[in-house]
Design an enzyme around this catalytic site. Structure first.
Site, short mmCIF file in Angstrom:
data_model
loop_
_atom_site.label_atom_id
_atom_site.label_comp_id
_atom_site.label_asym_id
_atom_site.label_seq_id
_atom_site.Cartn_x
_atom_site.Cartn_y
_atom_site.Cartn_z
N CYS A 163 26.29 44.65 45.00
CA CYS A 163 27.36 44.73 44.01
C CYS A 163 27.07 45.71 42.89
CB CYS A 163 27.64 43.34 43.44
SG CYS A 163 28.03 42.14 44.74
N HIS A 303 29.23 41.96 34.09
CA HIS A 303 29.29 41.72 35.53
C HIS A 303 29.97 40.39 35.83
CE1 HIS A 303 28.16 41.93 39.74
NE2 HIS A 303 27.60 40.73 39.65
N GLU A 314 23.48 36.46 32.18
CA GLU A 314 23.89 37.75 31.62
C GLU A 314 24.08 37.65 30.11
OE1 GLU A 314 26.95 41.47 32.44
OE2 GLU A 314 27.31 39.56 33.45
N LYS A 334 36.66 40.82 36.16
CA LYS A 334 36.72 40.20 37.49
C LYS A 334 37.58 38.95 37.49
CE LYS A 334 32.24 41.86 39.26
NZ LYS A 334 31.75 42.55 38.05
N HIS A 339 36.12 40.05 42.68
CA HIS A 339 34.88 40.81 42.78
C HIS A 339 34.99 41.82 43.92
CE1 HIS A 339 30.90 42.10 42.56
NE2 HIS A 339 30.23 40.98 42.77
N PHE A 400 23.09 41.38 44.90
CA PHE A 400 22.14 40.65 45.73
C PHE A 400 20.94 41.56 46.03
CE2 PHE A 400 25.20 37.49 48.07
CZ PHE A 400 25.43 36.86 46.87
#
Length: 412
Positions: A163, A303, A314, A334, A339, A400
């Protein structure tokens, strides 16, 4: 080092298939989530996503391009065509080796892979594969086909960092122009992951929301009731150009790119570091490269995917970098787009750039009850967009594998 500016933008997103629609719907706080139409989702735990709507590839692609390309490549070509048109680059006046393509995708041709393997099984395991199977599948084909469409013979490759992918692509293009290796790049990312295998795989990871009764409200970053991310798809394209070259040709300049950094968590296959160690360093390094103090950043597009673990980590990282009571405005877009995986960073970079040009901060929607783990002193813009002076915007993407990528854009 050369200066780098953005002179063209293009988008195919769940909120619109051009920059104007994408931006207007984001500012209006619209949710793109709805029941999946791409396939029958009845038996799936998650039956909704943020699909691209009314997509007609023939508006920008030739018939043979459509036939020979997976949907993720069609999205890439479509967005890149908009960005090239927007930039006004006259390629006839440029050395083709001065213009390159650095593009990203996390999954590549997942739809093609499923289709061909399904046919293989249905045909009694007779190996009658399409000659376009491999070319449509491989993740670098989007960058290759963009270069072929425009005759761009400069550097051409694809990044893959889950991502964080398109942020990585944009960062690489930025650095090569700074070093004088190119005059311009088409860069960004695309993804077409709304397929049975992709949805099923992420569902098995328990990463996605299962709020099937109210999909439009399912992506709710920082909310106490968040239960996972909502899948999205599409593409974002940017034309990055060397400043003096853009200035000499009288190009419209949206913003300047001033900093970028990447780090690794080295922690877990799918989870972010709970203390945000890698995210902290990525933001610090990007600020250092941009020669900016944290208090100069006005807007941060986080994110924040609406997962229970990722969102608080975050915020922890943001507080470490910007202070316990950060002065910057924060939003998690998002919540509207879902996403977009490998295309997320490009789409969110575009929103940051538009925030700079229009002095508007798009909202985080669906955040009704703020998680007690999120300090109230953190200025998350919820519900509706706000008018605010945005001279510097930052965007984070995490993937990831522990990949962290941060970009910084500045008003020029």
């Amino acid at each position: 080092m050369k200066r780098v500016v953005i002179t063209g933008l293009g988008a195919v997103t769940p909120l619109g298939n051009n920059i104007q629609d994408f931006w207007q719907n984001a500012v209006a706080g619209k949710s793109a989530a709805a029941t999946i139409t791409r396939f029958d989702p009845t038996k799936f735990k998650t039956r909704f996503a943020c699909e691209v709507k009314d997509f007609n590839p023939a508006e920008y692609l030739e018939r043979n391009e459509i036939k020979r390309s997976d949907l993720f490549t069609q999205y890439a070509l479509y967005a890149a065509a908009q960005a090239m048109e927007d930039s006004g680059l006259d390629l006839s006046k440029m050395d083709p080796f001065d213009v390159g393509v650095i593009w990203g995708s996390g999954q590549g041709g997942m739809g093609t892979f499923e289709e061909e393997v399904t046919k293989y099984v249905q045909n009694g395991f007779e190996p009658r594969f399409s000659p376009f199977f491999v070319p449509k599948l491989i993740v670098n084909m989007a960058s290759g086909m963009i270069s072929m469409k425009y005759g761009l013979q400069g550097m051409n490759y694809t990044t893959v960092s889950a991502c964080a992918t398109s942020n990585t692509s944009i960062m690489d293009a930025f650095n090569y122009i700074r070093m004088g290796k190119a005059k311009a790049f088409v860069t960004g990312g695309s993804e077409a992951p709304i397929t049975p295998a992709s949805m099923g795989g992420f569902s098995a990871l328990k990463a996605m929301s299962t709020n099937n009764d109210h999909p439009e409200a399912a992506s709710r970053p920082f909310d106490v009731d968040r239960d996972g991310f909502v899948m999205g798809e599409g593409a974002g394209a940017l034309i990055l150009e060397e400043y003096e070259h853009a200035k000499a040709r009288g190009a419209h300049i949206y913003a300047e790119m001033v900093g970028a950094a990447m780090t690794a968590d080295a922690f877990h296959m799918t989870a972010t570091h709970p203390e945000g160690i890698g995210a902290i360093k990525a933001m610090e390094l990007a600020l250092e490269e941009a020669q900016l103090n944290p208090d100069k950043v006005n807007y941060l597009n986080v994110h924040a995917t609406s997962t229970p673990v990722g969102d608080p980590s975050e915020v922890t990282a943001v507080q470490k970098v910007f202070g316990e009571k950060p002065l910057l405005n924060i939003s998690a877009t998002k919540s509207m787009t879902g996403h977009l995986l490998g295309a997320a960073g490009a789409a969110e970079s575009i929103l940051c750039i538009k925030a700079i040009t229009d002095n508007i901060v798009p909202p985080t929607i669906n955040t009704v009850n703020l998680d007690p783990a999120i300090p109230k002193d953190v200025r998350i813009i919820t519900g509706e967009s706000i008018d605010a002076q945005v001279d510097v915007a930052m965007t984070n993407s995490f993937g990831f594998g522990g990949h962290n990528a941060t970009l910084i854009f500045k008003k020029i």
